[in-house]
Write a protein that holds these residues in place. Structure first.
Motif, PDB file in Angstrom:
ATOM      1  N   PHE A   1      -2.753  -1.391  -8.782  1.00 61.38           N
ATOM      2  CA  PHE A   1      -2.697  -1.110  -7.352  1.00 61.38           C
ATOM      3  C   PHE A   1      -2.017  -2.270  -6.641  1.00 61.38           C
ATOM      4  O   PHE A   1      -2.385  -3.429  -6.851  1.00 61.38           O
ATOM      5  CB  PHE A   1      -4.112  -0.982  -6.773  1.00 61.38           C
ATOM      6  N   ILE A   2      -1.030  -1.952  -5.794  1.00 64.23           N
ATOM      7  CA  ILE A   2      -0.461  -2.966  -4.897  1.00 64.23           C
ATOM      8  C   ILE A   2      -0.834  -2.540  -3.490  1.00 64.23           C
ATOM      9  O   ILE A   2      -0.418  -1.460  -3.034  1.00 64.23           O
ATOM     10  CB  ILE A   2       1.074  -3.054  -5.029  1.00 64.23           C
ATOM     11  N   ILE A   3      -1.649  -3.359  -2.831  1.00 64.68           N
ATOM     12  CA  ILE A   3      -2.145  -2.987  -1.514  1.00 64.68           C
ATOM     13  C   ILE A   3      -1.447  -3.850  -0.468  1.00 64.68           C
ATOM     14  O   ILE A   3      -1.588  -5.075  -0.472  1.00 64.68           O
ATOM     15  CB  ILE A   3      -3.675  -3.182  -1.426  1.00 64.68           C
ATOM     16  N   GLY A   4      -0.679  -3.203   0.384  1.00 62.57           N
ATOM     17  CA  GLY A   4       0.001  -3.910   1.467  1.00 62.57           C
ATOM     18  C   GLY A   4      -0.634  -3.543   2.797  1.00 62.57           C
ATOM     19  O   GLY A   4      -1.686  -2.894   2.831  1.00 62.57           O
ATOM     20  N   PRO A   5      -0.006  -3.950   3.914  1.00 61.84           N
ATOM     21  CA  PRO A   5      -0.647  -3.749   5.227  1.00 61.84           C
ATOM     22  C   PRO A   5      -0.886  -2.271   5.536  1.00 61.84           C
ATOM     23  O   PRO A   5      -1.964  -1.903   5.976  1.00 61.84           O
ATOM     24  CB  PRO A   5       0.354  -4.356   6.220  1.00 61.84           C
ATOM     25  N   ARG A   6       0.131  -1.444   5.307  1.00 60.14           N
ATOM     26  CA  ARG A   6      -0.056  -0.021   5.618  1.00 60.14           C
ATOM     27  C   ARG A   6       0.288   0.837   4.416  1.00 60.14           C
ATOM     28  O   ARG A   6       0.438   2.050   4.542  1.00 60.14           O
ATOM     29  CB  ARG A   6       0.833   0.399   6.803  1.00 60.14           C
TER      30      ARG A   6
END
Lengths: 364, 364, 364, 364, 364
Positions: free
Chosen positions: B125-130
């Protein structure tokens, strides 16, 4: 295992314990920046002092430690702390990371399978502001791919500092653990079948050999993990946060390898137990045959012995069918006991139990 | 176990170790907010850059990793750190959570029983701001229920951000451990009866198989727990405190599962001990029969042997009742020894001891 | 063991996993202050909202969870966090303590012996500023003594807040571990004698049953200890320092119980070892008898066999005293071997060694 | 082990669980300063309140707990926290240290060998600003030497406060562990020889008894260490830094004792292994004799049996030297097999291997 | 093991427990600075007070503790804390480091092999601002090389303070562990072959002896490591950061030694397992021979017994070739059973399995 060559006891600190048999040092200096690469052999330690002042990233690769004055001269050229220099030539040591005022020291060890022996060569890294010094006991060739990458200017390496270079080398060393751990794990897997088919004591001996290799591997892998971890946590001017992101990845690799080693060790214990159980199962089978034979024939032989006695008055001997009657009684005895033993499950190998329930788990 | 496909040793960091046999990537983009959901397949990486700028929550699901340039293009579109991208395609890895400047990376693994093998597929999982990017080695279908929930707008999911979406998926993956752990625990329970009735060496082999599966499960479960724990503790801009409350619950689930695994492993050890004890009990029983038979009949046979000798002068042979006297002596001997053995408890299986005290504990 | 009823995998968080078979909720509200006590059954969740605003300490006891809408209504009346509500009905769970913005959640489990099975019922506590909600899967009656104390106004309970009430209940639950742990420990003590007198495999099976119960007990006891410990350390507005002093005492109790469990487990291991040793001692004794019998009589029988041969020319057969001579030789052989075996210590059970030094230790 | 007398389950906190059979309290008050010592028996709790206000160091020694109202009166006189008072009479408990607002509580236990049972009497210390209260279940006499020292004014004790007095007593209690641990260790040493000479199952039973005593000792020693450690670390107004220096020494003693216990436990495990190995070695020896006898004589007996058959036509029976020939053949067989077995190392106990290298290690 | 000579129980703190048999103290004072060295024997404690005020580094070496007043006089001359003085003469103790107001105390122990016994003499260091006092139970001569180095002015030692001197001595003591640990490890290696060739119970006894020595070594090595570690971490005015850099190196040495000890202990466990397995393998081999012999000859003997019976009517006895026929049947039986046993793998030692795959691991 550790054939450590400590200095004489009580000798003064700072004594260099050159490993006996280490060849005379070969010093290769590589200097590079984005623009280009310079490489040369250095024989005169005096050159080193001037090299140190260079603007470009400087890698001083010392292979072979067998010349104490030369090693000391290197130390002086780079103002190495006496303890750091002592560490650099002390072989073998635990992997570690130590911060000095003017540089950081890191000891890394890697694993190489040499026949059935796990060798664990060691490299000492001295990381300064713009320079990296590596000390190797002899010529191992670990860093040839790295040198080629510098030469070819592939990837980011030429744009980075000495810390990135050190990282790249430590990463390369850690990567070498993996095939060794995997090899040992594979050998254990192979033994699983042999245990069932040929439960020879050599199998156990071999399990112990593999276990010992795993112990060696773990004994070097665990401090390696700790050392990298402390490099990540240390407030050090010699490792930038940019490079630490890469180093964190190396930490994950070694952590994963240590876990593989640990589960291989558990597997080795299971195999040893399985071996011992198999041996005792075999003994059991043999016992059963002996019991069967002895228990059936001993009473029969006794009956035969009775009628072999030479008493003058033995009425059973005279009837015409006495002999056949006795044979009949013996047969009945033999059959009866065979049936008894079979009922008890002592004759014949029982069929392996049926584990039919080995299908997919139902969703709960 | 780990058929890890490391990049070539000494290769430069950032090299992508695409797992061999991984199919070409299928990229599905889902964008949603409270108002509605958009879903489309993306084939041109150029589209991704513009997707990134969207106001709505964006989920980029990459299934299959078998196209290095495409993967790199995705990385560039989202400015992924080279180490993060390397991690995304490196299979298998320990579960972990790592914070980068522009995004957070989390590796999660789940457990699936495939026949008697525990498979442990991995998702990155790559979790960014949106946005959320998920990388899967192949099409696993874990996230179909999640996608349906987004589509249907059920529950809170459409009102929440990318962090909640990541949480929902990790939670779904953790939930899958449970039936596998339960299945292995149930198989162990089944073996308990078989051990008593059919102590075949296959039973021990099976205990070891189950134990090894439990070891595998624990080896992935423990880092998963650690990873979620570090996600909870990390000061991260990518996970809101609101979502962390939910994630804490996932942490409790995996902790509970790890405990179930641990107690199953202890049970496996007990079963192995019980098996070995049962086998030795059986050998013991067989020994007792042999001893009985041999000890009773060997002396009798000797007596018979005596009177089978052909000496000219053996006075016992001549009396009229000599034969019967000897038979009588033999009977007395046989009975005497049987009684002796019975007294010692060597004949007959002793009744199992009486554990009558198994009632409710008295209140103290 | 854990017959956990997880919600469907991938289901949305907040789904309530009502344990199947849980009876419909019975809600009892008790409100009290120093002046007096009110108690009533509540059937309409609407009443709860108004109850919440009360000045007096309010205890809402929910027994039975089998009505999802009602449970949800309770949650809404007290503004429970969805995850907290999910936890409240999820059975079984590890003991834990979790802080939410508007309330604190604590899961406690207790131990009850039901025949030879250790049951571990669970209670969920929601502790708010002036209220306490307890969720129980079914009607257990743990809290009857507490309710009576409130009614009777005994002790400090009526002068204290909801936190003290929660403490009193958790303490009562922890107190119940003790007799169960003691019971298991006593059963192990009993087995000690049986192991010596009747080393039947059922004894080992029983040791394993007890061990497994101890494992279950420890698996719930350890998180209980952790949970209470974290309640003590947490900066929580819902537990006053005054009450924490009492809770610290509960922590000591559970710690002591966990220690008792641990030493019982060690004792179980010792017993298993003692059992196996005893069995092997018995086998040994039997072996010795067999060896004695066989070793003495087999050579004698051979001698008898010799003189039972039918050769025409066997000079020993003719002398008048040949027979008696041979009998004499046989006796000498038999006695000689018996003496030999006795010297080796193979005949007769050796007297147990004398441990005379078992007196008081001398002061050093 | 723990014959704990918990209060009734669900009873209200603060209930005093007076140990049944505890004699009525005997209260001795000792007051001292540099100038002198006062000592008297107190029977009326009313006196205590006034004693509390004294300028001099006051030691209230309560021996026997069997009078609840009196105990409560003491509690009120010194404003003891209800939980502290509960702890004071609760026997047995783990050693611990707890800080209350007005005083500090410490539970210490010591070890006394009573025959082969390890007793672990407990003392509760309440340390206030100028006073110390000790609660003992019965009259143990631990503190007689301390009282004499106060009386005689030996050493620093009269110049110090209540904290030093508490330290002196706890130190005296810790010192008593040592001879018990040493005694158990010595008993284990003794068993070493017995294991070789008389491998009777009672030896194993005894090892287990000693092990269990060691477990008990460790179970009280470890919390004692923890308790003293937390007294050292706590920010407490009741222990001065001056006294903590002394207490640190007590901590070292108990740490050393716990280490002695741990290594004794390891020794016990080794002894059990050695015992089992010795037993199996003995069985082995017996097996070898049986095999020898059976393997040599069974074939010979068969040969004798052949020529004992009564066939009419057996040519071997008629030659003049047939009998001697057969005897010769038998002898050859017997000798041959004996030689074969000896070569295999199955006859005769092998000489113990020679460990000649047991000299001083060479300096490296 | 620990023949600790505690002071009488309940004795007042500060009592000096002079080890019995310790010779009267010999006090040697060495004073030095860069310029030169002074060395003299001191007999009058009064001299010491004046020595204390010296500008130069002062080393007071006290060998032998057998004179309490003199020891106390030394303590007074240097204002030693009573607990420090008590520690100085208390033998044996765990290695430790303790900070007092006016000085730091460090206890170090070293390891010396005396025949097969590991002795662990102890030295107490009191490190003050410009002085170092060492207390030794008797004359060990550890520090002769250090004294010579001071005398000769070799290395840095004369330019450094008392802390460096203490470091140099502790380092010399730690260095002595290594040859002992190595010696024990080598002895274990030797046993590996003996286990295969001569599995005598003495081998196991010896493994246990070595294991116990390793336990002793670890029990002193581990606190030594801890002690040095706490010296590194402590905020102490008596150890400069300059010297701590050296001390860190000593810490690495002892850590490495402890690891060597731990892996030797694991090896000892493996050897014990291997020994037991080998013994049981041998028993197994013997069993097989017995089974073979008995199983083949017992039925044959029975057949011979049949035809040895004296029945009047046994038709088989009369035919001319009856005897040879029966011999033939017996031969067939014997051969058949031999073949059957061979097929089962019960005759003949199986060849050790072939582990051909023991080559280099392939690069993945």
């Amino acid at each position: 295992m550790f054939s450590k060559n400590n200095p004489k006891i009580g000798s003064r600190p700072g004594t260099l314990a050159i490993p006996p048999g280490s060849p005379p040092p070969k010093i290769t200096v590589v200097q590079y920046d984005e623009a280009g690469v310079d490489r040369r052999e250095v024989n005169d330690p005096a050159e080193l002092r001037e090299i140190r002042g260079a603007e470009r990233v400087t890698w001083v690769d010392v292979q072979g430690l067998g010349d104490e004055p030369l090693i000391r001269a290197i130390g002086q050229a780079f103002d190495l702390h006496p303890v750091a220099l002592e560490n650099a030539v002390n072989v073998p040591q635990r992997a570690k990371s130590e911060l000095y005022e003017q540089h950081q020291l890191a000891i890394a060890r890697t694993a190489v399978l040499d026949g059935s022996v796990v060798r664990t060569p060691q490299v000492c890294f001295i990381i300064g502001p713009r320079y990296l010094i590596t000390f190797q006991e002899r010529y191992f060739g670990f860093f040839d791919p790295v040198r080629e990458r510098i030469q070819a200017g592939l990837g980011a390496i030429r744009n980075e500092g000495a810390d990135y270079l050190a990282y790249a080398m430590i990463d390369a060393m850690v990567d070498r653990y993996y095939p060794v751990a995997q090899h040992l794990s594979d050998r254990l897997e192979e033994l699983q079948d042999i245990i069932v088919d040929q439960p020879h004591p050599d199998v156990l001996a071999r399990i112990h050999v593999l276990r010992r290799q795993l112990v060696v591997l773990r004994r070097i892998g665990w401090p390696q993990r700790e050392a990298i971890n402390s490099m990540l946590r240390e407030q050090t001017p010699f490792f930038s946060d940019r490079v630490k992101v890469f180093l964190r990845d190396t930490h994950d690799h070694i952590a994963q390898i240590v876990e593989l080693i640990d589960s291989s060790r558990e597997m080795a214990s299971d195999l040893a137990e399985a071996y011992l159980s198999n041996v005792s199962h075999r003994t059991n089978e043999i016992m059963k045959v002996l019991t069967l034979m002895a228990s059936i024939f001993i009473p029969l032989t006794f009956v035969a012995g009775i009628y072999g006695m030479n008493f003058e008055h033995m009425p059973e001997l005279h009837p015409r069918h006495g002999y056949f009657l006795v044979l009949g009684v013996m047969s009945v005895l033999a059959i009866g006991m065979t049936v008894f033993f079979r009922r008890r499950g002592w004759i014949g190998v029982p069929p392996p139990p049926d584990f039919e329930s080995d299908d997919e788990p139902k969703d709960p």
